[in-house]
Design a protein around this motif. Structure first.
Motif, PDB file in Angstrom:
ATOM      1  N   SER A 101       0.702  -1.206  -0.192  1.00 50.51           N
ATOM      2  CA  SER A 101       0.387   0.171  -0.094  1.00 50.51           C
ATOM      3  C   SER A 101       0.696   1.536  -0.228  1.00 50.51           C
ATOM      4  CB  SER A 101      -0.921   0.462   1.164  1.00 50.51           C
ATOM      5  OG  SER A 101      -1.620  -0.801   0.845  1.00 50.51           O
ATOM      6  N   VAL A 102       0.692   2.899  -0.196  1.00 52.29           N
ATOM      7  CA  VAL A 102       0.905   4.037  -0.255  1.00 52.29           C
ATOM      8  C   VAL A 102       0.185   4.666  -0.799  1.00 52.29           C
ATOM      9  CG1 VAL A 102       1.277   3.582  -3.109  1.00 52.29           C
ATOM     10  CG2 VAL A 102       2.868   4.922  -2.094  1.00 52.29           C
ATOM     11  N   ALA A 103       0.408   5.538   0.158  1.00 53.43           N
ATOM     12  CA  ALA A 103      -0.446   7.038  -0.082  1.00 53.43           C
ATOM     13  C   ALA A 103      -0.582   7.458  -1.165  1.00 53.43           C
ATOM     14  CB  ALA A 103      -1.035   7.494   1.358  1.00 53.43           C
ATOM     15  N   VAL A 104      -0.879   7.960  -2.227  1.00 53.81           N
ATOM     16  CA  VAL A 104      -0.998   9.292  -3.044  1.00 53.81           C
ATOM     17  C   VAL A 104      -2.077  10.634  -3.189  1.00 53.81           C
ATOM     18  CG1 VAL A 104      -1.015   9.284  -5.171  1.00 53.81           C
ATOM     19  CG2 VAL A 104      -0.174   7.487  -4.628  1.00 53.81           C
ATOM     20  N   SER A 105      -1.150  11.240  -2.105  1.00 55.57           N
ATOM     21  CA  SER A 105      -2.111  12.690  -2.248  1.00 55.57           C
ATOM     22  C   SER A 105      -2.952  11.999  -1.351  1.00 55.57           C
ATOM     23  CB  SER A 105      -2.042  13.227  -3.120  1.00 55.57           C
ATOM     24  OG  SER A 105      -1.160  14.100  -3.914  1.00 55.57           O
ATOM     25  N   GLY A 106      -2.715  10.945  -0.033  1.00 54.41           N
ATOM     26  CA  GLY A 106      -3.755  11.144   0.874  1.00 54.41           C
ATOM     27  C   GLY A 106      -4.418   9.507   0.262  1.00 54.41           C
ATOM     28  N   CYS A 107      -4.978   9.066  -0.435  1.00 56.32           N
ATOM     29  CA  CYS A 107      -5.473   7.838  -0.974  1.00 56.32           C
ATOM     30  C   CYS A 107      -4.539   6.846  -0.617  1.00 56.32           C
ATOM     31  CB  CYS A 107      -5.871   7.998  -2.031  1.00 56.32           C
ATOM     32  SG  CYS A 107      -7.448  10.060  -2.868  1.00 56.32           S
ATOM     33  N   CYS A 108      -4.927   5.339  -0.178  1.00 55.87           N
ATOM     34  CA  CYS A 108      -3.951   4.332  -0.492  1.00 55.87           C
ATOM     35  C   CYS A 108      -4.158   3.936  -1.764  1.00 55.87           C
ATOM     36  CB  CYS A 108      -4.641   3.778   0.793  1.00 55.87           C
ATOM     37  SG  CYS A 108      -4.401   2.266   1.146  1.00 55.87           S
ATOM     38  N   LEU A 109      -3.559   3.680  -2.777  1.00 50.56           N
ATOM     39  CA  LEU A 109      -3.552   2.747  -3.112  1.00 50.56           C
ATOM     40  C   LEU A 109      -2.890   1.494  -3.169  1.00 50.56           C
ATOM     41  CD1 LEU A 109      -3.422   5.653  -5.781  1.00 50.56           C
ATOM     42  CD2 LEU A 109      -5.418   4.928  -5.028  1.00 50.56           C
ATOM     43  N   THR A 110      -2.588   0.281  -4.537  1.00 50.45           N
ATOM     44  CA  THR A 110      -1.648  -0.807  -4.210  1.00 50.45           C
ATOM     45  C   THR A 110      -0.899  -0.593  -5.588  1.00 50.45           C
ATOM     46  OG1 THR A 110      -4.185  -1.995  -3.810  1.00 50.45           O
ATOM     47  CG2 THR A 110      -1.839  -2.946  -4.810  1.00 50.45           C
ATOM     48  N   ALA A 111       0.261  -1.051  -4.887  1.00 52.97           N
ATOM     49  CA  ALA A 111       1.319  -0.026  -6.213  1.00 52.97           C
ATOM     50  C   ALA A 111       1.628  -1.853  -6.866  1.00 52.97           C
ATOM     51  CB  ALA A 111       2.490  -0.190  -4.972  1.00 52.97           C
ATOM     52  N   LEU A 112       1.662  -1.155  -7.966  1.00 52.78           N
ATOM     53  CA  LEU A 112       2.283  -1.960  -8.852  1.00 52.78           C
ATOM     54  C   LEU A 112       2.855  -2.038 -10.395  1.00 52.78           C
ATOM     55  CD1 LEU A 112      -1.989  -2.942 -10.228  1.00 52.78           C
ATOM     56  CD2 LEU A 112      -0.871  -4.165  -8.625  1.00 52.78           C
ATOM     57  N   ALA A 113       3.532  -3.237 -10.632  1.00 54.59           N
ATOM     58  CA  ALA A 113       4.702  -2.983 -11.621  1.00 54.59           C
ATOM     59  C   ALA A 113       5.570  -2.083 -11.256  1.00 54.59           C
ATOM     60  CB  ALA A 113       3.754  -2.133 -12.975  1.00 54.59           C
ATOM     61  N   LEU A 114       6.321  -2.174 -10.565  1.00 52.99           N
ATOM     62  CA  LEU A 114       7.083  -1.788  -9.477  1.00 52.99           C
ATOM     63  C   LEU A 114       8.910  -1.918  -9.994  1.00 52.99           C
ATOM     64  CD1 LEU A 114       6.388  -3.482  -5.818  1.00 52.99           C
ATOM     65  CD2 LEU A 114       5.718  -0.567  -6.718  1.00 52.99           C
ATOM     66  N   ASP A 115       9.234  -1.249 -10.673  1.00 53.97           N
ATOM     67  CA  ASP A 115      11.022  -0.841 -10.453  1.00 53.97           C
ATOM     68  C   ASP A 115      12.009   0.313 -10.183  1.00 53.97           C
ATOM     69  OD1 ASP A 115      10.191   1.606 -12.511  1.00 53.97           O
ATOM     70  OD2 ASP A 115       9.604   0.200 -14.152  1.00 53.97           O
TER      71      ASP A 115
END
Length: 200
Positions: free
Chosen positions: A41-55
């Motif tokens: 999980s990562v907060a993007v401008s306060g929204c909890c999102l799921t991190a995908l396709a990491l590099d």
């Protein structure tokens, strides 16, 4: 869970339509996303999102139509900056306050003014959320943990120190802009408890 202490401001690299939403690509090489695990999980401008396709340069996240409609993320375009905070680990230092990453609504900026070296923001909140604003209480704006300095009707004020103004996207705000608002978790649960007891 998050703390509201922003670790970096990332940049939107691409936004592509997918079924029932979009896939957003965010560049943030200084956070070394290749060290994360897919699904974190990562907060993007306060929204909890799921991190995908990491590099090593960044990550992607899928946003549903609901998220796009109810948060400020639906207004983002490639090149825009976003506040980033990876989820805290158990035992991490809690530097801000407990933040869930679940946006309660959008607050509108009604005034921005310098106060010495700092800046004072005045924001208007939707009527149902106004009762959760308390002087010296906590609030999260675009993922940033802040202290409420003053409350009047449906408006409240926060003060931004120079560091916060410079390293987060809050320094880009102008009158009329809307930001993601998350009320304090303790206020939410206390309100629910009082409702169940017929005290509100």
């Amino acid at each position: 869970m998050f703390t509201g202490i922003i670790q970096s401001a990332g940049t939107i690299a691409a936004i592509d339509a997918v079924d029932q939403g979009v896939r957003m690509r965010i560049q943030c090489p200084e956070l070394a996303p290749s060290d994360w695990r897919e699904g974190d999980s990562v907060a993007v401008s306060g929204c909890c999102l799921t991190a995908l396709a990491l590099d090593g340069e960044g990550f992607s996240a899928d946003l549903s139509a609901e998220t796009l409609a109810r948060t400020s993320l639906g207004r983002l375009r490639p090149g825009d900056r976003v506040n980033l905070e990876p989820a805290m680990a158990l035992g991490d230092r809690l530097g801000g306050h407990l933040v869930s990453g679940h946006v309660d609504g959008l607050a509108e900026v009604v005034d921005v003014r310098p106060i010495g070296e700092s800046y004072r923001l005045r924001l208007r909140v939707p009527e149902p959320l106004a009762r959760f604003m308390a002087e010296k209480g906590s609030v999260t704006l675009d993922g940033v943990s802040l202290t409420v300095n003053a409350v009047e009707a449906h408006e409240f004020e926060v003060n931004l120190i120079p560091h916060t103004w410079q390293v987060t996207t809050l320094g880009d705000l102008s009158v009329g802009d809307r930001v993601n608002l998350e009320i304090d978790l303790l206020a939410r649960y206390l309100d629910r408890l009082l409702q169940q007891r017929g005290l509100t």
